[in-house]
Design a protein around this motif. Structure first.
Motif, mmCIF file in Angstrom:
data_model
loop_
_atom_site.group_PDB
_atom_site.id
_atom_site.type_symbol
_atom_site.label_atom_id
_atom_site.label_comp_id
_atom_site.label_asym_id
_atom_site.label_seq_id
_atom_site.Cartn_x
_atom_site.Cartn_y
_atom_site.Cartn_z
ATOM 1 N N ILE A 410 37.283 10.432 40.919
ATOM 2 C CA ILE A 410 38.643 10.493 40.380
ATOM 3 C C ILE A 410 38.660 11.238 39.508
ATOM 4 O O ILE A 410 39.815 11.955 38.895
ATOM 5 C CB ILE A 410 38.902 8.806 39.890
ATOM 6 N N SER A 411 37.540 11.572 38.543
ATOM 7 C CA SER A 411 37.362 12.531 37.246
ATOM 8 C C SER A 411 37.542 13.812 37.950
ATOM 9 O O SER A 411 38.061 14.635 37.083
ATOM 10 C CB SER A 411 36.156 12.314 36.742
ATOM 11 N N LYS A 412 37.142 14.046 39.267
ATOM 12 C CA LYS A 412 37.241 15.456 39.763
ATOM 13 C C LYS A 412 38.790 15.958 39.943
ATOM 14 O O LYS A 412 38.822 17.231 39.942
ATOM 15 C CB LYS A 412 36.505 15.789 41.040
ATOM 16 N N ILE A 413 39.671 15.048 40.108
ATOM 17 C CA ILE A 413 40.942 15.317 40.055
ATOM 18 C C ILE A 413 41.695 16.024 38.925
ATOM 19 O O ILE A 413 42.497 16.745 38.742
ATOM 20 C CB ILE A 413 41.713 14.150 40.270
ATOM 21 N N LYS A 414 40.949 16.008 37.844
ATOM 22 C CA LYS A 414 41.222 16.304 36.514
ATOM 23 C C LYS A 414 42.600 15.897 36.031
ATOM 24 O O LYS A 414 43.199 16.813 35.409
ATOM 25 C CB LYS A 414 41.041 17.693 36.577
ATOM 26 N N ASN A 415 42.953 14.619 36.040
ATOM 27 C CA ASN A 415 43.825 14.138 35.462
ATOM 28 C C ASN A 415 43.525 12.898 34.594
ATOM 29 O O ASN A 415 43.001 11.946 35.089
ATOM 30 C CB ASN A 415 45.147 13.516 36.547
ATOM 31 N N GLU A 416 43.694 13.095 33.345
ATOM 32 C CA GLU A 416 43.116 12.227 32.182
ATOM 33 C C GLU A 416 43.765 10.794 32.285
ATOM 34 O O GLU A 416 42.886 9.938 32.403
ATOM 35 C CB GLU A 416 43.397 13.171 30.952
ATOM 36 N N GLU A 417 45.107 10.652 32.689
ATOM 37 C CA GLU A 417 45.652 9.271 32.662
ATOM 38 C C GLU A 417 44.998 8.670 33.898
ATOM 39 O O GLU A 417 45.035 7.398 33.839
ATOM 40 C CB GLU A 417 47.038 9.478 32.496
ATOM 41 N N LEU A 418 45.125 9.156 35.104
ATOM 42 C CA LEU A 418 44.553 8.447 36.132
ATOM 43 C C LEU A 418 42.967 7.988 36.005
ATOM 44 O O LEU A 418 42.810 6.754 36.326
ATOM 45 C CB LEU A 418 44.585 9.519 37.448
ATOM 46 N N LEU A 419 42.353 8.804 35.409
ATOM 47 C CA LEU A 419 40.728 8.531 35.219
ATOM 48 C C LEU A 419 40.960 7.096 34.106
ATOM 49 O O LEU A 419 40.057 6.150 34.187
ATOM 50 C CB LEU A 419 39.965 9.377 34.591
ATOM 51 N N LYS A 420 41.563 7.165 33.045
ATOM 52 C CA LYS A 420 41.910 6.294 32.060
ATOM 53 C C LYS A 420 42.228 5.022 32.697
ATOM 54 O O LYS A 420 41.734 3.872 32.475
ATOM 55 C CB LYS A 420 42.817 6.509 31.165
ATOM 56 N N ILE A 443 30.639 10.736 33.533
ATOM 57 C CA ILE A 443 32.029 10.691 34.226
ATOM 58 C C ILE A 443 32.928 11.545 33.378
ATOM 59 O O ILE A 443 33.611 12.479 34.199
ATOM 60 C CB ILE A 443 32.494 9.278 34.345
ATOM 61 N N LEU A 444 33.411 11.194 32.318
ATOM 62 C CA LEU A 444 34.370 11.849 31.685
ATOM 63 C C LEU A 444 34.028 13.594 31.329
ATOM 64 O O LEU A 444 34.674 14.407 31.728
ATOM 65 C CB LEU A 444 34.385 11.425 30.042
ATOM 66 N N GLU A 445 32.482 13.806 31.137
ATOM 67 C CA GLU A 445 32.152 15.207 31.118
ATOM 68 C C GLU A 445 32.435 16.022 32.492
ATOM 69 O O GLU A 445 32.689 16.893 32.518
ATOM 70 C CB GLU A 445 30.720 15.285 30.790
ATOM 71 N N ASN A 446 32.060 15.120 33.526
ATOM 72 C CA ASN A 446 32.399 15.630 34.857
ATOM 73 C C ASN A 446 33.732 16.028 35.127
ATOM 74 O O ASN A 446 34.180 17.107 35.615
ATOM 75 C CB ASN A 446 31.875 14.381 35.881
ATOM 76 N N GLY A 447 34.773 15.336 34.474
ATOM 77 C CA GLY A 447 36.203 15.996 34.567
ATOM 78 C C GLY A 447 36.724 16.802 33.370
ATOM 79 O O GLY A 447 37.983 17.093 33.346
#
Length: 614
Positions: A410-420, A443-447
């Protein structure tokens, strides 16, 4: 360390297609179409999402409703726009996922409130529409909220009289319009002009409020405070004393005593400064006044007076406790020092000071008294790093690698709110452990959500500081390629760039301060049209690096003066007494908050040097 490498290897080599994220993919397609102003495609994607994935976390969290509502708004379907924009309110249970300040929240809410208000007017719900539009009324300048406030006022002016004067004063700077406005409106514009550093206009409006027949003492007190702050910014100290004496009958004396004290402090007239601060006996200004008094006595070397003053503060903060502990240490009152130091360690476990006091208690024979700031802090950090553990194999609990893989995808999608949305429901943030802390940061660094990664690591500072390899997560090398290029281009030390980014924005590339400083390195905004460029990391770091180069030249290569000037301003840099070797004695800084902030700057700078051998 071996397990850290295994964790990183796993995260970097997972297969992004190992899970089916059709709901996320459809939402991203819609969001991308919306941002390209292809609203028909966006509508199709969002309607597919709602029809096929009604129980998606994106919808349950309400996040998607903002984009759905805005899509309908741009398509002219105002009934649906109102329905979804009213639902577009979302929060997170975990503090590190939320926008903490009202200022940050308003950057999101401004466009939503304007569009919702406009849509309500278009469907003839005038009362509610006007309510939303009137919510866009800010007492500070910020490009996005101010843009939509201006548009909201123009809409309101079309429907009702009474808004023209407010618009003309706030956005056309027509001071004649002030004559027709109430004091509460004038106060908002006073604060608005002050945030823009238009101090002459702020002072003019503030004086107008003070001279009005209104008996609202709260508004008058806020107005005189804005006048005092504006004069302080312009270093017009005589004017502060004059205003304080002129209005001493209509304003609380404690406010006047406080700002007279601050004024004489700026003039280094410490006898008068102490007189006015010590004249404050109660109220909200008393703790700050006592803190100033304590700092002055500390710089005089009168540590008994420091202790007496600090102990009068009913609710102490970390700065007061540090002054108290340092004073006991200077007076060699070992039992009292240890008692206060342990209080700091327990109350502020993730602070630098809590960690350092713990280290000092464990190394009582270390001679620190004869050294100045940089040398002393370097000595402590060297010994501190030597005492940390190198083997991290025993810090890991059993990690759920399937959940980790899901979150990394999910982090690789690079959408902050989705990951949150996913993180707040994960086991990693619901159980405090060093392994979960490291997993979330990674995980956060990965995105590339570097501000959130740093914020999460800060919450684990006490745990990470036990291991040399984990300390680096509290002093990360984010945006490394850009920093490397700028460091070489301008021939400046990387540690100055990283220290400035960490202190200024905490690696938030979209940071906008209340005084309109922008991005990673807090670049001053001169023209509104520049904002999108300044938010680009490569542009922001380039401009910040150029400024650092200029300051290094100005100060003949003195890195500490450069850092202090960049982060706190030229006035602070000039006010500090530097030794011949470029070091400073923090004990000579009489402002406790300033001393605390400069000490943190030095600590951050030295950790970067020591950890990465810059």
């Amino acid at each position: 360390m071996k397990k850290i490498f295994m964790l990183l290897f796993f995260i970097l080599n997972i297969n992004i297609f190992s899970y089916n994220y059709d709901d996320y993919s459809i939402f991203i397609q819609g969001k991308n179409a919306y941002e390209k102003e292809d609203y028909i495609t966006a509508q199709e994607s969002f309607e597919t999402l709602m029809r096929s994935f009604g129980y998606s976390p994106i919808l349950k969290n309400n996040y998607a409703f903002y984009f759905i509502g805005m899509t309908y708004y741009h398509l002219g379907d105002y009934e649906k726009a109102v329905y979804y924009l009213q639902k577009a309110v979302f929060t997170y249970n975990n503090s590190f996922l939320t926008k903490e300040s009202k200022f940050e929240k308003n950057n999101y809410l401004a466009e939503r409130d304007y569009s919702l208000g406009d849509a309500l007017l278009k469907i003839d719900n005038f009362e509610l529409g006007e309510t939303y539009l009137q919510r866009l009324d800010y007492n500070y300048y910020s490009p996005k909220p101010s843009y939509f406030e201006k548009k909201a006022l123009l809409l309101l002016m079309e429907r009702k009289s009474g808004f023209e004067d407010y618009y003309n004063l706030k956005f056309n700077e027509d001071l004649k319009s002030a004559d027709k406005l109430s004091d509460d409106k004038l106060l908002k514009v006073t604060e608005y002009f002050s945030s823009q550093k238009k101090f002459d206009k702020a002072i003019y409006l503030g004086k107008k409020i003070l001279s009005s027949p209104s008996k609202d003492s709260e508004i008058k007190e806020k107005a005189i405070i804005e006048i005092f702050r504006s004069y302080l910014q312009e270093k017009k100290y005589k004017e502060i004393i004059d205003i304080a004496n002129k209005y001493d009958k209509i304003v609380d004396s404690n406010i006047l005593f406080f700002y007279k004290g601050v004024t004489y402090y700026k003039l280094k007239d410490f006898s008068r400064c102490l007189y006015f601060f010590e004249s404050i006996k109660e109220g909200k200004y008393l703790p700050t006044a006592l803190l100033y008094v304590s700092g002055i006595y500390y710089s005089f070397g009168d540590y008994n007076k420091v202790i007496e003053s600090v102990n009068k503060i009913s609710t102490k903060n970390i700065i007061a406790d540090i002054l108290l502990a340092d004073s006991y240490l200077k007076l060699k009152k070992e039992r009292k020092f240890e008692e206060t130091a342990r209080k700091i360690i327990n109350n502020y476990p993730n602070s630098y000071e809590g960690l350092f006091f713990a280290f000092i208690l464990e190394n009582k024979n270390m001679d620190l008294a004869s050294h100045n700031a940089t040398f002393k802090i370097s000595l402590i950090i060297d010994n501190f790093l030597n005492s940390t553990k190198s083997d991290t194999d025993n810090v890991f609990d059993k990690i759920n690698y399937l959940e980790l893989e899901k979150l990394c995808n999910i982090s690789k999608i690079k959408n902050e709110e989705l990951l949150k949305i996913e993180l707040q429901n994960s086991s990693f943030v619901n159980k405090y452990s060093i392994s979960n802390g490291l997993a979330v940061t990674t995980i956060l660094e990965n995105g590339e959500f570097y501000d959130l990664a740093y914020k999460n690591s800060s919450a684990y500072r006490k745990e990470f500081f036990k291991y040399r390899d984990l300390i680096k997560y509290n002093y990360p090398l984010y945006y490394k390629d850009i920093v490397d290029n700028c460091s070489k281009k301008y021939d400046i030390p990387q540690e100055i760039i990283y220290t400035t980014m960490l202190l200024g924005s905490k690696f938030d590339k979209e940071a906008i301060s209340k005084n309109s400083r922008i991005g990673l390195m807090m670049i001053p905004l001169k023209h509104e049209e520049e904002i999108n460029e300044l938010l680009k990391p490569e542009v922001n770091i380039e401009l910040g690096s150029r400024k650092i180069k200029e300051l290094l030249k100005k100060y003949n290569g003195n890195k500490l003066k450069t850092l202090i000037h960049y982060n706190f301003g030229e006035g602070v840099a000039k006010s500090i007494k530097f030794d011949f070797d470029g070091d400073i004695n923090l004990d000579t800084i009489s402002n406790p908050e300033e001393k605390y902030e400069i000490q943190d700057l030095i600590i951050t700078y030295i950790f970067y040097k020591k950890l990465y051998n810059f």
